[in-house]
Design a protein around this motif. Structure first.
Motif, PDB file in Angstrom:
ATOM      1  N   LYS A 239       0.753  -1.103   0.112  1.00  0.00           N
ATOM      2  CA  LYS A 239      -0.028   0.012  -0.048  1.00  0.00           C
ATOM      3  C   LYS A 239       0.827   1.382   0.143  1.00  0.00           C
ATOM      4  CE  LYS A 239      -0.476  -0.159   4.978  1.00  0.00           C
ATOM      5  NZ  LYS A 239      -1.447  -0.141   6.099  1.00  0.00           N
ATOM      6  N   LEU A 240       2.031   1.338   0.638  1.00  0.00           N
ATOM      7  CA  LEU A 240       3.043   2.365   0.634  1.00  0.00           C
ATOM      8  C   LEU A 240       3.807   2.562  -0.788  1.00  0.00           C
ATOM      9  CD1 LEU A 240       4.559   2.281   4.175  1.00  0.00           C
ATOM     10  CD2 LEU A 240       2.926   3.357   3.345  1.00  0.00           C
ATOM     11  N   LEU A 241       3.888   1.383  -1.333  1.00  0.00           N
ATOM     12  CA  LEU A 241       4.842   1.332  -2.637  1.00  0.00           C
ATOM     13  C   LEU A 241       3.967   1.701  -3.660  1.00  0.00           C
ATOM     14  CD1 LEU A 241       6.908  -1.818  -2.336  1.00  0.00           C
ATOM     15  CD2 LEU A 241       7.895   0.223  -2.154  1.00  0.00           C
ATOM     16  N   GLU A 242       2.643   1.409  -3.741  1.00  0.00           N
ATOM     17  CA  GLU A 242       1.703   1.854  -4.611  1.00  0.00           C
ATOM     18  C   GLU A 242       1.597   3.340  -4.778  1.00  0.00           C
ATOM     19  OE1 GLU A 242      -1.214  -1.832  -5.227  1.00  0.00           O
ATOM     20  OE2 GLU A 242      -1.688  -0.439  -3.628  1.00  0.00           O
ATOM     21  N   ASN A 243       1.545   3.941  -3.636  1.00  0.00           N
ATOM     22  CA  ASN A 243       1.492   5.513  -3.618  1.00  0.00           C
ATOM     23  C   ASN A 243       2.816   6.431  -3.729  1.00  0.00           C
ATOM     24  OD1 ASN A 243      -1.371   5.589  -3.324  1.00  0.00           O
ATOM     25  ND2 ASN A 243      -0.986   4.730  -1.103  1.00  0.00           N
ATOM     26  N   MET A 244       3.832   5.617  -3.940  1.00  0.00           N
ATOM     27  CA  MET A 244       5.206   6.497  -4.227  1.00  0.00           C
ATOM     28  C   MET A 244       5.511   6.473  -5.506  1.00  0.00           C
ATOM     29  SD  MET A 244       7.119   4.230  -1.238  1.00  0.00           S
ATOM     30  CE  MET A 244       8.857   4.268  -1.874  1.00  0.00           C
ATOM     31  N   GLU A 245       6.311   7.379  -5.723  1.00  0.00           N
ATOM     32  CA  GLU A 245       6.888   7.725  -7.166  1.00  0.00           C
ATOM     33  C   GLU A 245       8.195   7.191  -7.326  1.00  0.00           C
ATOM     34  OE1 GLU A 245       5.385   9.746 -10.025  1.00  0.00           O
ATOM     35  OE2 GLU A 245       3.546   9.038  -8.855  1.00  0.00           O
ATOM     36  N   PRO A 246       8.495   6.713  -8.564  1.00  0.00           N
ATOM     37  CA  PRO A 246       9.827   6.170  -8.995  1.00  0.00           C
ATOM     38  C   PRO A 246      10.907   7.278  -8.657  1.00  0.00           C
ATOM     39  CG  PRO A 246       8.170   5.693 -10.495  1.00  0.00           C
ATOM     40  CD  PRO A 246       7.416   6.690  -9.482  1.00  0.00           C
ATOM     41  N   VAL A 247      12.171   6.849  -8.323  1.00  0.00           N
ATOM     42  CA  VAL A 247      13.157   8.060  -8.282  1.00  0.00           C
ATOM     43  C   VAL A 247      14.036   7.776  -9.528  1.00  0.00           C
ATOM     44  CG1 VAL A 247      13.233   7.756  -5.930  1.00  0.00           C
ATOM     45  CG2 VAL A 247      14.556   6.366  -6.997  1.00  0.00           C
ATOM     46  N   GLU A 248      14.023   6.877 -10.291  1.00  0.00           N
ATOM     47  CA  GLU A 248      14.890   6.873 -11.616  1.00  0.00           C
ATOM     48  C   GLU A 248      13.875   6.446 -12.612  1.00  0.00           C
ATOM     49  OE1 GLU A 248      19.110   5.026 -10.650  1.00  0.00           O
ATOM     50  OE2 GLU A 248      17.720   3.569 -11.235  1.00  0.00           O
ATOM     51  N   PHE A 249      13.993   7.210 -13.713  1.00  0.00           N
ATOM     52  CA  PHE A 249      13.106   7.091 -14.934  1.00  0.00           C
ATOM     53  C   PHE A 249      13.752   6.478 -16.105  1.00  0.00           C
ATOM     54  CE2 PHE A 249      11.970  10.597 -12.007  1.00  0.00           C
ATOM     55  CZ  PHE A 249      10.601  10.001 -11.563  1.00  0.00           C
ATOM     56  N   GLY A 250      12.995   6.088 -17.177  1.00  0.00           N
ATOM     57  CA  GLY A 250      13.700   5.411 -18.318  1.00  0.00           C
ATOM     58  C   GLY A 250      12.879   4.151 -18.620  1.00  0.00           C
ATOM     59  N   GLY A 251      13.856   3.402 -19.373  1.00  0.00           N
ATOM     60  CA  GLY A 251      13.180   2.093 -19.817  1.00  0.00           C
ATOM     61  C   GLY A 251      12.642   1.179 -18.854  1.00  0.00           C
ATOM     62  N   GLU A 252      11.990   0.261 -19.176  1.00  0.00           N
ATOM     63  CA  GLU A 252      11.667  -1.084 -18.221  1.00  0.00           C
ATOM     64  C   GLU A 252      10.530  -0.372 -17.240  1.00  0.00           C
ATOM     65  OE1 GLU A 252      11.788  -5.031 -17.479  1.00  0.00           O
ATOM     66  OE2 GLU A 252      12.849  -3.641 -18.879  1.00  0.00           O
ATOM     67  N   MET A 253      10.597   0.625 -16.759  1.00  0.00           N
ATOM     68  CA  MET A 253       9.830   0.867 -15.881  1.00  0.00           C
ATOM     69  C   MET A 253       8.508   1.843 -16.062  1.00  0.00           C
ATOM     70  SD  MET A 253      10.191   4.577 -15.247  1.00  0.00           S
ATOM     71  CE  MET A 253       9.355   5.118 -13.803  1.00  0.00           C
ATOM     72  N   ILE A 254       8.201   2.055 -17.288  1.00  0.00           N
ATOM     73  CA  ILE A 254       7.435   2.719 -17.909  1.00  0.00           C
ATOM     74  C   ILE A 254       6.124   1.801 -18.503  1.00  0.00           C
ATOM     75  CG2 ILE A 254       8.425   4.811 -18.452  1.00  0.00           C
ATOM     76  CD1 ILE A 254       7.567   2.357 -21.199  1.00  0.00           C
ATOM     77  N   ASP A 255       4.953   2.484 -18.570  1.00  0.00           N
ATOM     78  CA  ASP A 255       3.783   1.593 -19.166  1.00  0.00           C
ATOM     79  C   ASP A 255       3.564   2.475 -20.488  1.00  0.00           C
ATOM     80  OD1 ASP A 255       1.504   0.166 -19.721  1.00  0.00           O
ATOM     81  OD2 ASP A 255       0.308   1.167 -18.354  1.00  0.00           O
ATOM     82  N   PHE A 256       3.056   3.758 -20.558  1.00  0.00           N
ATOM     83  CA  PHE A 256       3.181   4.435 -21.804  1.00  0.00           C
ATOM     84  C   PHE A 256       3.663   5.582 -21.713  1.00  0.00           C
ATOM     85  CE2 PHE A 256      -0.719   1.812 -21.677  1.00  0.00           C
ATOM     86  CZ  PHE A 256      -0.782   1.316 -22.999  1.00  0.00           C
ATOM     87  N   VAL A 257       4.331   5.827 -22.770  1.00  0.00           N
ATOM     88  CA  VAL A 257       5.184   7.337 -22.656  1.00  0.00           C
ATOM     89  C   VAL A 257       4.409   8.058 -24.006  1.00  0.00           C
ATOM     90  CG1 VAL A 257       7.659   8.531 -23.282  1.00  0.00           C
ATOM     91  CG2 VAL A 257       7.405   6.296 -22.101  1.00  0.00           C
ATOM     92  N   GLU A 258       3.997   9.253 -23.629  1.00  0.00           N
ATOM     93  CA  GLU A 258       3.431  10.265 -24.411  1.00  0.00           C
ATOM     94  C   GLU A 258       4.740  11.482 -24.843  1.00  0.00           C
ATOM     95  OE1 GLU A 258       0.919   9.529 -26.110  1.00  0.00           O
ATOM     96  OE2 GLU A 258      -0.135   7.949 -24.674  1.00  0.00           O
ATOM     97  N   LEU A 259       4.333  12.391 -25.345  1.00  0.00           N
ATOM     98  CA  LEU A 259       5.256  13.438 -25.886  1.00  0.00           C
ATOM     99  C   LEU A 259       5.396  14.091 -24.441  1.00  0.00           C
ATOM    100  CD1 LEU A 259       4.220  14.667 -29.119  1.00  0.00           C
ATOM    101  CD2 LEU A 259       6.275  13.341 -28.802  1.00  0.00           C
TER     102      LEU A 259
END
Length: 409
Positions: A239-259
């Motif tokens: 329940k805590l992890l679900e409400n947390m934002e990632p701290v690293e961004f890029g490949g593999e951790m995304i669902d959809f990427v828009e512009l």
């Protein structure tokens, strides 16, 4: 538990250092690796090296199965409810930084309090210092008893309704103190705070049950528990992890990427940006298999016997000061000490000449060193492959060290 059979599984122990048989007493810094872990990593690179999650070819499927299979082994090893609660990281440091940078930064406000202790490793101090500066929260320290332990009375006196986070190591890498995490977590929760645990020094040496501890986050490293370097784990309640934002961004951790915006994958992958530490996870899974074959209870019992033996034998050395609880039953498998009039680095250097590896310095715990009124200390730390003979050699080396510096000065 046949120690010689166990030692035979660690090829690095079968060597001489400076013309003497190696006595490795620095497992709190990093443990040695058994053959099956070495072979598991080697087999991945030789037989099915591939990226995970992305490909549909055979090697990719085998790599994904190995990587995610390791996650399930970790889940069972610490008794988490779901693999969604198991995040692979680079180690304890990254895990604690993730909690501070994601949960802490989003949750804390001016006037809130973060409670830690004087015994913490720098990895469990600096992230909280930084998030406190950014949010205006206040960092508070639990006082220590004379032997370096934490009393629950002091926890109750320090934690209050302004406390939002309590973060404490389960086992001290300097004092060997085993902290009452379950009881501290209960006090934290009574005030609406979350409990974060640095498990770097506990997970390799004793059974860990995150559900029984009722901690909200738990961090540990693979390299201290017979696994490879560069791999660690962050456990967090779903329940805590679900409400947390990632701290690293890029490949593999995304669902959809828009512009101009993006969405994240579900747990646990939203926290695992980029190509993950595949070989490390597979090696960690093999390390868990190895430890469970021996039994964590047997490992803990062996280390307690070694600690008691070490405390008894080392106490006979003239001019030695041993830090932490005097009762071996209240400490983990390490002994931190100093010799009168001999700098810890000189102690370690002379011992190294005898083939004995110990750690010397501040052990990434400078606030604790100041509390101890020491600039540095020496530390001998034990693991499942150590013997009483290793400790005998350590004591002989300490006596030689005293004699050497007595002759010099």
């Amino acid at each position: 538990m046949n120690i010689q059979d166990i030692r035979n599984q660690f090829p690095i122990l079968n060597q001489e250092v400076n013309g003497r048989p190696l006595v490795y007493l620095d497992s709190a810094a990093t443990s040695q690796k058994p053959i099956q872990v070495i072979e598991a990593v080697d087999n991945y690179y030789r037989q099915y090296n591939s990226n995970v999650h992305r490909g549909v070819h055979t090697l990719g499927t085998r790599a994904t199965d190995g990587y995610e299979g390791a996650r399930e082994k970790v889940r069972k090893f610490i008794n988490a409810r779901s693999t969604e609660e198991i995040i692979f990281t680079r180690g304890t440091t990254t895990s604690l930084n993730t909690v501070a940078a994601s949960y802490g930064a989003a949750t804390l406000n001016e006037g809130d309090e973060i409670v830690i202790s004087h015994m913490e490793h720098h990895s469990n101090i600096i992230p909280w210092q930084q998030v406190a500066k950014r949010t205006g929260a206040q960092l508070k320290y639990l006082p220590l008893q004379e032997d370096g332990s934490i009393s629950l009375e002091d926890v109750r006196a320090t934690v209050n309704n302004n406390t939002k986070i309590v973060s404490v190591m389960q086992v001290s890498n300097v004092l060997g103190v085993v902290n009452p995490i379950k009881e501290i977590a209960k006090i934290a929760h009574e005030h609406g705070a979350i409990m974060v645990v640095d498990g770097a020094q506990s997970t390799p040496h004793m059974k860990v049950d995150v559900q029984d501890l009722d901690c909200d986050f738990f961090a540990f490293s693979g390299h201290k528990m017979c696994g490879p370097t560069g791999i660690g784990v962050l456990y967090g309640k779903k329940k805590l992890l679900e409400n947390m934002e990632p701290v690293e961004f890029g490949g593999e951790m995304i669902d959809f990427v828009e512009l101009y915006d993006s969405t994240w994958k579900e747990l646990p992958w939203k926290f695992e940006g980029g190509t993950p530490i595949i070989a490390g996870a597979i090696g960690l899974g093999a390390a868990i298999d190895f430890l469970e074959q021996i039994g964590l209870d047997q490992i803990a019992e062996h280390e307690h016997k070694l600690s008691a033996y070490a405390m008894e034998k080392m106490s006979t050395v003239d001019g030695i000061t041993i830090f932490g609880p005097k009762d071996p039953s209240k400490r983990a498998g390490l002994v931190t000490f100093n010799l009168d009039d001999v700098h810890p680095h000189d102690v370690a250097t002379v011992l190294d000449a005898e083939g004995i590896a110990v750690r010397a310095g501040h052990h990434c715990a400078q606030p604790l060193m100041r509390w101890l009124k020491q600039s540095a200390t020496a530390r001998a730390s034990f693991y499942l492959y150590n013997t009483e003979e290793d400790i005998d050699k350590l004591v002989e080396g300490l006596v030689k060290t005293k004699e050497y510096f007595s002759d010099v000065f």
